[in-house]
Scaffold this motif. Structure first.
Motif, PDB file in Angstrom:
ATOM      1  N   LEU A   1      -2.544 -13.469   2.094  1.00 21.88           N
ATOM      2  CA  LEU A   1      -3.729 -13.629   2.950  1.00 21.88           C
ATOM      3  C   LEU A   1      -5.004 -13.559   2.109  1.00 21.88           C
ATOM      4  N   LEU A   2      -5.042 -12.634   1.163  1.00 20.63           N
ATOM      5  CA  LEU A   2      -6.227 -12.506   0.309  1.00 20.63           C
ATOM      6  C   LEU A   2      -6.394 -13.727  -0.591  1.00 20.63           C
ATOM      7  N   GLN A   3      -5.286 -14.267  -1.050  1.00 22.54           N
ATOM      8  CA  GLN A   3      -5.352 -15.484  -1.868  1.00 22.54           C
ATOM      9  C   GLN A   3      -5.874 -16.660  -1.036  1.00 22.54           C
ATOM     10  N   ALA A   4      -5.383 -16.770   0.207  1.00 17.90           N
ATOM     11  CA  ALA A   4      -5.851 -17.845   1.085  1.00 17.90           C
ATOM     12  C   ALA A   4      -7.337 -17.699   1.381  1.00 17.90           C
TER      13      ALA A   4
ATOM     14  N   ILE B   1      -6.843  -2.867   3.942  1.00 19.37           N
ATOM     15  CA  ILE B   1      -7.332  -4.180   3.509  1.00 19.37           C
ATOM     16  C   ILE B   1      -8.414  -4.046   2.443  1.00 19.37           C
ATOM     17  N   LYS B   2      -9.371  -3.150   2.652  1.00 21.42           N
ATOM     18  CA  LYS B   2     -10.485  -3.001   1.709  1.00 21.42           C
ATOM     19  C   LYS B   2      -9.995  -2.506   0.351  1.00 21.42           C
ATOM     20  N   GLU B   3      -9.050  -1.558   0.365  1.00 20.27           N
ATOM     21  CA  GLU B   3      -8.516  -1.066  -0.913  1.00 20.27           C
ATOM     22  C   GLU B   3      -7.723  -2.154  -1.627  1.00 20.27           C
ATOM     23  N   LYS B   4      -6.981  -2.944  -0.844  1.00 19.11           N
ATOM     24  CA  LYS B   4      -6.205  -4.035  -1.451  1.00 19.11           C
ATOM     25  C   LYS B   4      -7.110  -5.141  -1.976  1.00 19.11           C
ATOM     26  N   MET B   5      -8.239  -5.375  -1.313  1.00 24.48           N
ATOM     27  CA  MET B   5      -9.169  -6.399  -1.780  1.00 24.48           C
ATOM     28  C   MET B   5      -9.687  -6.061  -3.175  1.00 24.48           C
TER      29      MET B   5
ATOM     30  N   TYR C   1     -12.291 -12.880   6.708  1.00 21.38           N
ATOM     31  CA  TYR C   1     -11.958 -11.444   6.719  1.00 21.38           C
ATOM     32  C   TYR C   1     -11.446 -11.014   8.093  1.00 21.38           C
ATOM     33  N   LYS C   2     -12.069 -11.505   9.144  1.00 23.10           N
ATOM     34  CA  LYS C   2     -11.638 -11.167  10.505  1.00 23.10           C
ATOM     35  C   LYS C   2     -10.200 -11.626  10.730  1.00 23.10           C
ATOM     36  N   GLY C   3      -9.863 -12.805  10.225  1.00 21.02           N
ATOM     37  CA  GLY C   3      -8.505 -13.329  10.364  1.00 21.02           C
ATOM     38  C   GLY C   3      -7.490 -12.476   9.633  1.00 21.02           C
ATOM     39  N   ILE C   4      -7.875 -11.979   8.435  1.00 23.70           N
ATOM     40  CA  ILE C   4      -6.979 -11.081   7.687  1.00 23.70           C
ATOM     41  C   ILE C   4      -6.718  -9.822   8.501  1.00 23.70           C
TER      42      ILE C   4
ATOM     43  N   TYR D   1       0.846  -1.191   0.000  1.00 22.35           N
ATOM     44  CA  TYR D   1       0.000   0.000   0.000  1.00 22.35           C
ATOM     45  C   TYR D   1       0.879   1.238   0.000  1.00 22.35           C
ATOM     46  N   LYS D   2       0.730   2.108  -0.982  1.00 23.05           N
ATOM     47  CA  LYS D   2       1.594   3.287  -1.115  1.00 23.05           C
ATOM     48  C   LYS D   2       1.302   4.315  -0.027  1.00 23.05           C
ATOM     49  N   THR D   3       2.376   4.922   0.505  1.00 20.67           N
ATOM     50  CA  THR D   3       2.247   5.949   1.534  1.00 20.67           C
ATOM     51  C   THR D   3       3.097   7.154   1.154  1.00 20.67           C
ATOM     52  N   LYS D   4       2.933   8.222   1.914  1.00 20.21           N
ATOM     53  CA  LYS D   4       3.742   9.418   1.741  1.00 20.21           C
ATOM     54  C   LYS D   4       4.255   9.875   3.102  1.00 20.21           C
ATOM     55  N   MET D   5       5.445  10.475   3.114  1.00 21.75           N
ATOM     56  CA  MET D   5       6.014  10.987   4.356  1.00 21.75           C
ATOM     57  C   MET D   5       5.090  12.028   5.001  1.00 21.75           C
TER      58      MET D   5
END
Length: 501
Positions: free
Chosen positions: A284-287, A247-251, A296-299, A185-189
């Motif tokens: 984790l998303l693949q699993a 997580i939601k954005e990555k999903m 989802y709770k486990g992720i 996930y991309k971040t900025k300083m």
């Protein structure tokens, strides 16, 4: 009639607890304990201290009662083991893997992630996550490691010559690294969300300290009626919202990539093309997608765990490494020579192969982790009656505490243990040393899954900083004050960065 029945049941229940407690003490009669125990409260007063005093108390007790002793908090018996032989007994087997009540406040945050889960659930999660830390995956993170190190250097250049508390600087850096690598996930300083997240972590740590010095909060539902409950809810909202957003954005992104990967597999024109390497969150998303091995709770549990553990331990290690290197100018110059030799004086980012040649820097990191292990205390529940190296018994159900910092400063194993000496980790000097005398990443089946990731990150950022700046000591090991919190803390670590000519 009902009141009488309830009274009889209560008497029988507490009689059972009392008899079990008495039997535990009888089994552990060979262990020493500090004086001044209260009949009801036990050694509670030893713990009702500020974090810096608590650390000093534990240090003195370890020196007085080596290799082991026990303290009682109400009816909970806590055995402190200090020798490598006893550490091995509790860390080297699949037994004694349950975490103690000491971790209870973190369970409301991290829930049943890899750090706190046990038994079959822990084994399943470990199996899912292990591929995420294979060296072939870690090598893919080199671009992020190096780019974030460059951003940190740009930030430090604006503070050249000033006294800087490096701890907050390294916290932001390491949080960005774990989010961009393991979470993809991309971040900025300048991302204010990161600072809000870090502030919430500091708040949870303060609550953890209150939990230690007020152990009665452990029992029953007392905590829920305390003034700390609402404060904790606010922190947890921030912490969980931060990771769930990722997580939601990555999903959404994962579903698109998954479709692309499937097309590649089914299209003959892509024969032989390698599929993209997957970070931890991708795995984790693949699993979750393939057979629902994790819900989802486990992720969420695992992302919360690794976002916290993956940045906080590394940033603490970075801070102490910087202090130690700044306080030893001769060793610092030797590191510069080593780096110039490996990189041949070129202004380029190190490769994976370059890291393997950074022998002195690695020894400095290891020695710093010996003196100042980020996770300075680990705790387990004894699953069965266990005989220590001395012949004394730890009763089933007792809490076992391993103060790693004390284990690392055993003068019989490490002569002049307070001295910073990277040569302790020369191969010839490690011969014959007990394998459980060095535990910066724990040991045995539940050792730190991310230790290779951490060492790579530490090497890359330290090598980048040392090549660019001369580190000048402001704080020394004698001027800092340790705080016994979940992660080793101090009152700050100040260093000056002078740009190299």
């Amino acid at each position: 009639m009902w009141f009488l029945l309830i009274g009889i049941i209560a008497v029988l229940y507490y009689s059972k607890i009392f008899l079990h407690f008495t039997w535990q003490i009888h089994k552990m009669r060979g262990l020493e304990r500090p004086k001044g125990s209260s009949l009801i409260f036990g050694h509670v007063n030893l713990f009702r201290q500020p974090p810096e005093i608590l650390y000093k108390n534990f240090k003195k007790l370890g020196e007085s009662f080596y290799p082991h002793y026990y303290v009682r908090i109400f009816n909970q018996l806590n055995v402190v083991v200090l020798s490598p032989e006893d550490c091995e007994i509790f860390l080297s087997t699949p037994k004694h893997t349950r975490k103690s009540l000491l971790y209870a406040i973190f369970r409301r945050w991290l829930r049943n992630g890899l750090l706190l889960s046990k038994g079959e659930k822990w084994q399943q999660r470990r199996k899912i996550l292990t591929p995420a830390f294979h060296f072939s995956i870690l090598k893919e993170f080199f671009v992020v490691f190096n780019d974030k190190a460059d951003e940190l250097i740009d930030k430090l250049e604006n503070k050249t010559g000033k006294e800087i508390d490096v701890i907050p600087e390294f916290h932001e850096f390491s949080l960005q690294v774990i989010v961009e690598t393991s979470m993809g996930y991309k971040t900025k300083m300048t991302d204010n969300k990161l600072r809000i997240y870090l502030k919430a972590i500091r708040g949870m740590e303060k609550l953890f300290n209150q939990y230690i010095v007020r152990p009665w909060l452990i029992y029953g539902g007392i905590y829920w009626f305390s003034s700390y409950y609402q404060e904790e809810k606010e922190y947890l909202h921030v912490l969980h919202n931060f990771t769930e957003t990722i997580i939601k954005e990555k999903m959404k992104s994962y579903e698109n990539h998954a479709s692309e990967d499937l097309a590649i597999e089914n299209d003959e024109t892509y024969f032989g093309k390698k599929r993209r390497k997957m970070a931890m969150l991708d795995i984790l998303l693949q699993a979750h997608r393939n057979g629902n091995e994790i819900d989802y709770k486990g992720i969420c549990e695992e992302v919360d765990t690794f976002t916290f553990e993956g940045h906080d331990t590394v940033s603490t290690a970075l801070s102490f490494c910087a202090m130690n290197i700044a306080n030893h100018s001769e060793i610092q110059e030797q590191i510069v020579e080593e780096l110039n030799s490996i990189l041949e004086g070129e202004e380029r980012q190190p490769t994976y192969e370059d890291l393997q040649k950074m022998d002195l820097l690695e020894r400095c990191i290891k020695e710093s982790l010996r003196l100042y292990p980020s996770v300075h205390l680990i705790s387990r529940k004894a699953d069965e009656d266990t005989t220590l190296h001395s012949g004394c018994v730890v009763a089933k159900g007792a809490t076992v505490l391993i103060p790693i910092m004390s284990v690392h400063r055993n003068p019989e194993i490490y002569p002049h243990p307070e001295k910073f000496d990277p040569d302790r980790f020369l191969p010839e000097n490690c011969i014959g040393r007990h394998p459980f005398a060095y535990l910066p990443f724990s040991a045995g089946p539940r050792n730190c899954i991310g230790q290779r990731f951490a060492m790579m990150e530490l090497k890359i950022v330290l090598s980048a900083i040392i090549r660019k700046f001369q580190l000048v000591a402001v704080d020394t090991p004698d001027s800092i004050e340790f705080k016994m919190e979940s992660i080793l803390r101090t009152n700050g670590i100040r260093v000056k960065f002078i740009k190299r000519v």
